[in-house]
Design a protein around this motif. Structure first.
Motif, PDB file in Angstrom:
ATOM      1  N   GLY A   6     105.170  35.384   6.559  1.00 55.20           N
ATOM      2  CA  GLY A   6     105.749  34.109   6.725  1.00 55.20           C
ATOM      3  C   GLY A   6     104.463  33.744   7.478  1.00 55.20           C
ATOM      4  O   GLY A   6     104.345  32.746   7.586  1.00 55.20           O
ATOM      5  N   ILE A   7     103.041  34.092   7.716  1.00 57.77           N
ATOM      6  CA  ILE A   7     102.306  33.674   8.083  1.00 57.77           C
ATOM      7  C   ILE A   7     101.700  33.394   7.123  1.00 57.77           C
ATOM      8  O   ILE A   7     101.150  34.813   6.264  1.00 57.77           O
ATOM      9  N   CYS A   8     100.615  32.034   6.747  1.00 63.83           N
ATOM     10  CA  CYS A   8      99.259  31.595   5.829  1.00 63.83           C
ATOM     11  C   CYS A   8      98.590  33.002   5.588  1.00 63.83           C
ATOM     12  O   CYS A   8      98.283  32.494   7.062  1.00 63.83           O
ATOM     13  N   GLU A   9      98.345  33.428   4.892  1.00 63.19           N
ATOM     14  CA  GLU A   9      96.358  34.502   5.061  1.00 63.19           C
ATOM     15  C   GLU A   9      95.499  33.526   5.590  1.00 63.19           C
ATOM     16  O   GLU A   9      94.398  33.662   5.372  1.00 63.19           O
ATOM     17  N   GLU A  10      95.061  31.897   5.045  1.00 61.77           N
ATOM     18  CA  GLU A  10      94.713  30.943   4.882  1.00 61.77           C
ATOM     19  C   GLU A  10      94.684  30.744   6.279  1.00 61.77           C
ATOM     20  O   GLU A  10      92.936  30.542   7.092  1.00 61.77           O
ATOM     21  N   CYS A  11      95.163  29.895   6.842  1.00 62.56           N
ATOM     22  CA  CYS A  11      95.237  29.063   7.930  1.00 62.56           C
ATOM     23  C   CYS A  11      96.094  29.619   9.613  1.00 62.56           C
ATOM     24  O   CYS A  11      96.010  29.343  10.580  1.00 62.56           O
ATOM     25  N   ASP A  12      96.531  31.000   9.015  1.00 58.26           N
ATOM     26  CA  ASP A  12      97.264  31.509  10.409  1.00 58.26           C
ATOM     27  C   ASP A  12      98.812  30.701  10.509  1.00 58.26           C
ATOM     28  O   ASP A  12      98.744  31.129  12.031  1.00 58.26           O
ATOM     29  N   GLU A  13      98.831  29.871  10.111  1.00 52.42           N
ATOM     30  CA  GLU A  13     100.132  28.886  10.217  1.00 52.42           C
ATOM     31  C   GLU A  13     101.401  29.421   9.296  1.00 52.42           C
ATOM     32  O   GLU A  13     101.412  29.938   8.548  1.00 52.42           O
ATOM     33  N   PRO A  14     103.050  29.323  10.289  1.00 49.62           N
ATOM     34  CA  PRO A  14     103.462  30.143   9.802  1.00 49.62           C
ATOM     35  C   PRO A  14     104.113  29.458   8.129  1.00 49.62           C
ATOM     36  O   PRO A  14     104.030  27.773   7.826  1.00 49.62           O
ATOM     37  N   LYS A  18     111.442  27.075   3.152  1.00 51.91           N
ATOM     38  CA  LYS A  18     112.166  26.765   2.177  1.00 51.91           C
ATOM     39  C   LYS A  18     111.109  27.364   1.086  1.00 51.91           C
ATOM     40  O   LYS A  18     111.576  27.663  -0.094  1.00 51.91           O
ATOM     41  N   ARG A  19     110.567  27.065   1.709  1.00 48.99           N
ATOM     42  CA  ARG A  19     108.762  27.465   0.431  1.00 48.99           C
ATOM     43  C   ARG A  19     108.854  29.460   0.386  1.00 48.99           C
ATOM     44  O   ARG A  19     108.992  30.141  -0.801  1.00 48.99           O
ATOM     45  N   LEU A  20     109.322  30.318   1.215  1.00 48.29           N
ATOM     46  CA  LEU A  20     109.567  30.941   1.101  1.00 48.29           C
ATOM     47  C   LEU A  20     111.086  31.793   0.207  1.00 48.29           C
ATOM     48  O   LEU A  20     111.329  33.094   0.079  1.00 48.29           O
ATOM     49  N   GLU A  21     111.722  30.887   0.960  1.00 52.22           N
ATOM     50  CA  GLU A  21     113.160  30.562  -0.171  1.00 52.22           C
ATOM     51  C   GLU A  21     112.604  30.766  -1.417  1.00 52.22           C
ATOM     52  O   GLU A  21     113.526  31.660  -2.352  1.00 52.22           O
ATOM     53  N   ALA A  22     111.965  29.884  -1.930  1.00 55.89           N
ATOM     54  CA  ALA A  22     111.725  29.672  -3.563  1.00 55.89           C
ATOM     55  C   ALA A  22     110.322  30.659  -3.976  1.00 55.89           C
ATOM     56  O   ALA A  22     110.822  31.118  -4.983  1.00 55.89           O
ATOM     57  N   ARG A  23     109.826  31.115  -3.612  1.00 51.36           N
ATOM     58  CA  ARG A  23     108.767  32.150  -3.656  1.00 51.36           C
ATOM     59  C   ARG A  23     108.021  33.274  -2.455  1.00 51.36           C
ATOM     60  O   ARG A  23     107.629  33.034  -1.129  1.00 51.36           O
ATOM     61  N   VAL A  75     107.794  36.264  -1.939  1.00 47.95           N
ATOM     62  CA  VAL A  75     106.510  36.638  -1.783  1.00 47.95           C
ATOM     63  C   VAL A  75     104.840  35.907  -1.666  1.00 47.95           C
ATOM     64  O   VAL A  75     103.849  36.382  -1.771  1.00 47.95           O
ATOM     65  N   THR A  76     105.565  35.154  -1.502  1.00 49.06           N
ATOM     66  CA  THR A  76     103.680  34.076  -1.410  1.00 49.06           C
ATOM     67  C   THR A  76     103.021  34.529   0.522  1.00 49.06           C
ATOM     68  O   THR A  76     103.897  34.918   1.310  1.00 49.06           O
ATOM     69  N   THR A  77     102.233  34.127   0.040  1.00 51.90           N
ATOM     70  CA  THR A  77     101.063  34.389   1.271  1.00 51.90           C
ATOM     71  C   THR A  77     100.257  33.179   1.718  1.00 51.90           C
ATOM     72  O   THR A  77      99.265  33.562   2.788  1.00 51.90           O
ATOM     73  N   LEU A  78     100.379  32.029   0.974  1.00 49.73           N
ATOM     74  CA  LEU A  78     100.171  30.966   1.629  1.00 49.73           C
ATOM     75  C   LEU A  78     101.015  29.396   1.110  1.00 49.73           C
ATOM     76  O   LEU A  78     102.360  29.787   1.355  1.00 49.73           O
ATOM     77  N   CYS A  79     100.613  29.304   3.027  1.00 48.13           N
ATOM     78  CA  CYS A  79     101.668  27.808   3.189  1.00 48.13           C
ATOM     79  C   CYS A  79     100.931  26.426   2.389  1.00 48.13           C
ATOM     80  O   CYS A  79     100.196  26.944   0.861  1.00 48.13           O
ATOM     81  N   ILE A  80     102.339  25.805   1.462  1.00 52.39           N
ATOM     82  CA  ILE A  80     102.287  24.888   1.227  1.00 52.39           C
ATOM     83  C   ILE A  80     100.519  23.599   0.758  1.00 52.39           C
ATOM     84  O   ILE A  80     100.676  24.468  -0.213  1.00 52.39           O
ATOM     85  N   ASP A  81     100.481  23.493   1.609  1.00 55.94           N
ATOM     86  CA  ASP A  81      99.330  22.793   1.703  1.00 55.94           C
ATOM     87  C   ASP A  81      98.248  23.628   1.717  1.00 55.94           C
ATOM     88  O   ASP A  81      97.405  22.992   1.023  1.00 55.94           O
TER      89      ASP A  81
END
Length: 120
Positions: A81-89, A93-98, A100-106
């Protein structure tokens, strides 16, 4: 992210993993059950086309399995749940949709813009 939320995502990821394995087993069973000795060329072409499509789906699911495993490791390590690029949560809703994601929406949006500008 609290423990209850992490367990929710762990359960969701493990359920998807089991679903993929079950489908893979079913595909293997169906492919070995089908006879390859189909005398009609049109029927044989249809059968081969179906097999090819099914194998492409399984290949996509294999890649998804890898991402699921990586997400489960991140849960265990406390980095889920921590973005690999910016280290922000990453938003829930993004995690619920995907999950396995490693990046925040931005960061994902920026990545897609860069890929588009490079023609990837």
């Amino acid at each position: 992210m609290d423990k209850e939320q992490l367990e929710f995502f762990r359960h969701q990821l493990q359920g998807k993993k089991e679903e993929i394995w079950a489908e893979a087993g079913k595909t293997m069973s169906e492919m070995t059950d089908q006879t390859s000795n189909v005398p009609d060329p049109n029927d044989r072409a249809t059968l081969e086309s179906g097999r090819s499509f099914e194998l492409r789906i399984r290949e996509r699911e294999r890649r998804l399995l890898t991402k699921i495993e990586e997400a489960l490791v991140r849960i265990d390590e406390g980095t889920y749940g921590i973005c690999e690029e910016c280290d922000e949560p990453i938003g829930l809703k993004r995690l619920e949709a995907r999950p396995v994601t490693t990046l925040c929406i931005d960061c994902k949006t920026n990545q897609e813009k860069q890929e588009k500008s490079k023609g990837l």
